[in-house]
Design a protein around this motif. Structure first.
Motif, PDB file in Angstrom:
ATOM      1  N   GLY A 114       0.811  -1.202   0.000  1.00 42.23           N
ATOM      2  CA  GLY A 114       0.000   0.000   0.000  1.00 42.23           C
ATOM      3  C   GLY A 114       0.851   1.260   0.000  1.00 42.23           C
ATOM      4  N   LYS A 115       0.180   2.392  -0.048  1.00 45.33           N
ATOM      5  CA  LYS A 115       0.859   3.686  -0.100  1.00 45.33           C
ATOM      6  C   LYS A 115       1.695   3.904   1.157  1.00 45.33           C
ATOM      7  N   LYS A 116       2.978   4.196   0.968  1.00 40.22           N
ATOM      8  CA  LYS A 116       3.881   4.440   2.081  1.00 40.22           C
ATOM      9  C   LYS A 116       3.704   5.866   2.613  1.00 40.22           C
ATOM     10  N   VAL A 117       4.030   6.058   3.886  1.00 42.10           N
ATOM     11  CA  VAL A 117       4.042   7.396   4.461  1.00 42.10           C
ATOM     12  C   VAL A 117       5.486   7.801   4.708  1.00 42.10           C
ATOM     13  N   ASN A 118       5.704   9.093   4.842  1.00 37.80           N
ATOM     14  CA  ASN A 118       7.068   9.610   5.016  1.00 37.80           C
ATOM     15  C   ASN A 118       7.474   9.687   6.487  1.00 37.80           C
ATOM     16  N   TYR A 119       6.891   8.843   7.298  1.00 37.30           N
ATOM     17  CA  TYR A 119       7.181   8.859   8.729  1.00 37.30           C
ATOM     18  C   TYR A 119       7.410   7.431   9.198  1.00 37.30           C
ATOM     19  N   GLU A 120       8.232   7.287  10.232  1.00 41.24           N
ATOM     20  CA  GLU A 120       8.423   5.982  10.859  1.00 41.24           C
ATOM     21  C   GLU A 120       8.915   6.200  12.278  1.00 41.24           C
ATOM     22  N   GLY A 121       8.280   5.532  13.221  1.00 41.89           N
ATOM     23  CA  GLY A 121       8.657   5.678  14.619  1.00 41.89           C
ATOM     24  C   GLY A 121       7.694   6.568  15.372  1.00 41.89           C
ATOM     25  N   ILE A 122       8.107   6.953  16.596  1.00 37.37           N
ATOM     26  CA  ILE A 122       7.260   7.751  17.479  1.00 37.37           C
ATOM     27  C   ILE A 122       7.501   9.248  17.239  1.00 37.37           C
ATOM     28  N   TYR A 123       6.428  10.019  17.208  1.00 35.60           N
ATOM     29  CA  TYR A 123       6.524  11.464  16.987  1.00 35.60           C
ATOM     30  C   TYR A 123       5.718  12.204  18.042  1.00 35.60           C
ATOM     31  N   LYS A 124       6.336  13.252  18.612  1.00 37.62           N
ATOM     32  CA  LYS A 124       5.586  14.208  19.410  1.00 37.62           C
ATOM     33  C   LYS A 124       5.061  15.271  18.455  1.00 37.62           C
ATOM     34  N   VAL A 125       3.780  15.523  18.494  1.00 40.42           N
ATOM     35  CA  VAL A 125       3.141  16.370  17.487  1.00 40.42           C
ATOM     36  C   VAL A 125       3.164  17.826  17.930  1.00 40.42           C
ATOM     37  N   ASN A 126       4.076  18.614  17.330  1.00 42.21           N
ATOM     38  CA  ASN A 126       4.098  20.060  17.556  1.00 42.21           C
ATOM     39  C   ASN A 126       3.370  20.757  16.413  1.00 42.21           C
ATOM     40  N   ASP A 127       3.370  22.078  16.413  1.00 46.29           N
ATOM     41  CA  ASP A 127       2.604  22.823  15.398  1.00 46.29           C
ATOM     42  C   ASP A 127       3.095  22.544  13.986  1.00 46.29           C
ATOM     43  N   ASP A 128       4.408  22.479  13.798  1.00 42.96           N
ATOM     44  CA  ASP A 128       4.952  22.256  12.452  1.00 42.96           C
ATOM     45  C   ASP A 128       4.585  20.871  11.938  1.00 42.96           C
ATOM     46  N   LEU A 129       4.753  19.863  12.788  1.00 45.20           N
ATOM     47  CA  LEU A 129       4.408  18.506  12.371  1.00 45.20           C
ATOM     48  C   LEU A 129       2.907  18.382  12.149  1.00 45.20           C
ATOM     49  N   ARG A 130       2.131  19.026  12.991  1.00 49.42           N
ATOM     50  CA  ARG A 130       0.673  18.975  12.844  1.00 49.42           C
ATOM     51  C   ARG A 130       0.251  19.516  11.483  1.00 49.42           C
ATOM     52  N   SER A 131       0.859  20.624  11.099  1.00 52.94           N
ATOM     53  CA  SER A 131       0.568  21.219   9.798  1.00 52.94           C
ATOM     54  C   SER A 131       0.947  20.270   8.667  1.00 52.94           C
ATOM     55  N   SER A 132       2.107  19.618   8.784  1.00 53.18           N
ATOM     56  CA  SER A 132       2.566  18.689   7.750  1.00 53.18           C
ATOM     57  C   SER A 132       1.657  17.463   7.659  1.00 53.18           C
ATOM     58  N   LEU A 133       1.232  16.968   8.811  1.00 54.13           N
ATOM     59  CA  LEU A 133       0.360  15.789   8.820  1.00 54.13           C
ATOM     60  C   LEU A 133      -0.995  16.087   8.182  1.00 54.13           C
ATOM     61  N   ILE A 134      -1.548  17.255   8.512  1.00 53.48           N
ATOM     62  CA  ILE A 134      -2.834  17.646   7.929  1.00 53.48           C
ATOM     63  C   ILE A 134      -2.687  17.834   6.424  1.00 53.48           C
ATOM     64  N   GLU A 135      -1.593  18.458   6.023  1.00 59.02           N
ATOM     65  CA  GLU A 135      -1.330  18.657   4.596  1.00 59.02           C
ATOM     66  C   GLU A 135      -1.223  17.314   3.879  1.00 59.02           C
ATOM     67  N   ASP A 136      -0.503  16.369   4.468  1.00 60.67           N
ATOM     68  CA  ASP A 136      -0.346  15.050   3.849  1.00 60.67           C
ATOM     69  C   ASP A 136      -1.685  14.324   3.741  1.00 60.67           C
ATOM     70  N   ALA A 137      -2.547  14.519   4.735  1.00 57.25           N
ATOM     71  CA  ALA A 137      -3.866  13.889   4.693  1.00 57.25           C
ATOM     72  C   ALA A 137      -4.714  14.497   3.579  1.00 57.25           C
ATOM     73  N   LEU A 138      -4.711  15.804   3.472  1.00 60.19           N
ATOM     74  CA  LEU A 138      -5.525  16.467   2.462  1.00 60.19           C
ATOM     75  C   LEU A 138      -4.993  16.223   1.056  1.00 60.19           C
ATOM     76  N   MET A 139      -3.682  16.046   0.938  1.00 59.72           N
ATOM     77  CA  MET A 139      -3.077  15.776  -0.360  1.00 59.72           C
ATOM     78  C   MET A 139      -3.081  14.284  -0.696  1.00 59.72           C
ATOM     79  N   GLN A 140      -3.549  13.473   0.264  1.00 62.88           N
ATOM     80  CA  GLN A 140      -3.545  12.021   0.114  1.00 62.88           C
ATOM     81  C   GLN A 140      -2.136  11.466  -0.115  1.00 62.88           C
ATOM     82  N   LYS A 141      -1.143  12.133   0.496  1.00 59.46           N
ATOM     83  CA  LYS A 141       0.205  11.576   0.483  1.00 59.46           C
ATOM     84  C   LYS A 141       0.260  10.350   1.391  1.00 59.46           C
ATOM     85  N   MET A 142      -0.655  10.304   2.339  1.00 60.00           N
ATOM     86  CA  MET A 142      -0.851   9.083   3.115  1.00 60.00           C
ATOM     87  C   MET A 142      -2.304   8.668   2.903  1.00 60.00           C
TER      88      MET A 142
END
Length: 241
Positions: free
Chosen positions: A34-62
Motif C-alpha cells: 500500500g501507499k507508504k508514508v514519510n514517517y516511521e517511529g514515534i513522533y511528538k506532534v508540535n505545530d509544524d508537524l501537525r501542519s505537515s500531517l494535515i497537509e499530507d492527509a488532504l493531499m492524500q500523500k498518506m
C-alpha cells in the motif's frame, strides 16, 4: 490475524495516542504494498508537524484509512472526534484531520496489519459523482470550521478534489456532462474560494508533476493570474481534448 495485538503492543511500548501501520492491497489475486508514508517511529506532534500531517492527509500523500489505525479512546471522547454524517465520501479525511489536530503523540509503523481486497469499481454512476461533489463542499466547510485561522490555508488543497474526485471520473462516464459541470465549476463560489486561498507553497505541492509549466508561466505573469489560469483553464481543460 495478529493485527490488534501488534498495534496494541506498539501503543503500550511507546505510550502513543495513535498507532498507524501499513497494509497490502489485493487485486486479481495479486498482492501489492500500500501507499507508504514519510514517517516511521514515534513522533511528538508540535505545530509544524501537525501542519505537515494535515497537509499530507488532504493531499492524500498518506492513505487516510481507518483500518490501519489504533486510537486511544480518551482522545476521541475528550475531543468529541466523530464522523461527519453530512459527508457521503471523504469521511476518513475529515476524521484524520480531527485526529491530527488533537493528538499529542503518534507512532508510524511499517509493519503490515491489513489486507485490502479491491473489487471492481465500475458500478459507480453519475449520481454517485454528484453526491461526491456535495461531500467535497461539505468537507471544505467542515474543515474551515475545524482548522480555523491557524491551518485554514490548508483547505485550499481541496480545490483539487473537485477535479480528481468529481470532474475527472465524471468525464470517463459522460464527457458532455463533465464539460458542463466544469463550466459550472468556474462560477462556483466555493470552488473559487478554494482557489483564492491557494498560496505558492500549496500551489507547487498540488501541481508538483507540472512544476516546469508552473515555473515557465510564473516568469511572465503574476502568481494570482498563474494559479487562476492553471486551475481553471489549463489543468481541467486537458480532460476534454
Amino acid at each position: 490475524p495478529n493485527a490488534l495485538e501488534t498495534m496494541l503492543n506498539l501503543m503500550i511500548q511507546f505510550n502513543s495516542d495513535i498507532v498507524r501501520t501499513s497494509y497490502y492491497y489485493i487485486k486479481n489475486d495479486n498482492k501489492y504494498e500500500g501507499k507508504k508514508v514519510n514517517y516511521e517511529g514515534i513522533y511528538k506532534v508540535n505545530d509544524d508537524l501537525r501542519s505537515s500531517l494535515i497537509e499530507d492527509a488532504l493531499m492524500q500523500k498518506m492513505g487516510c484509512y481507518l483500518w490501519v489505525l489504533l486510537i486511544k479512546k480518551d482522545l476521541l471522547i475528550k475531543n468529541n472526534i466523530t464522523f461527519n454524517e453530512l459527508l457521503f465520501v471523504h469521511q476518513d479525511i475529515d476524521f484524520y484531520v480531527k485526529l491530527f489536530l488533537h493528538c499529542k503523540t503518534i507512532y508510524f509503523s511499517n509493519l503490515y496489519t491489513y489486507n485490502y481486497i479491491i473489487n471492481g469499481m465500475g458500478s459507480k454512476n453519475i449520481k454517485y459523482y454528484e453526491r461526491n461533489k456535495k461531500s467535497i463542499i461539505n468537507l471544505y466547510k467542515a474543515l474551515n470550521k475545524e482548522l480555523k485561522n491557524k491551518y485554514k490555508d490548508l483547505t485550499s488543497y481541496l480545490c483539487y478534489y473537485f477535479i480528481i474526485s468529481y470532474i475527472y471520473p465524471l468525464s470517463k462516464k459522460d464527457i458532455t456532462k463533465a464539460e458542463n459541470e466544469y463550466n459550472k465549476l468556474l462560477k462556483d463560489k466555493v470552488f473559487m474560494e478554494m482557489v483564492s486561498n491557494i498560496n505558492k507553497k500549496s500551489f507547487k505541492n498540488i501541481f508538483s508533476l507540472d512544476y516546469i509549466f508552473y515555473k515557465l508561466v510564473l516568469k511572465s505573469s503574476s502568481f494570482k493570474k498563474v494559479k487562476f489560469y492553471y486551475l481553471t483553464q489549463y489543468k481541467i481543460r486537458n480532460l476534454f481534448k
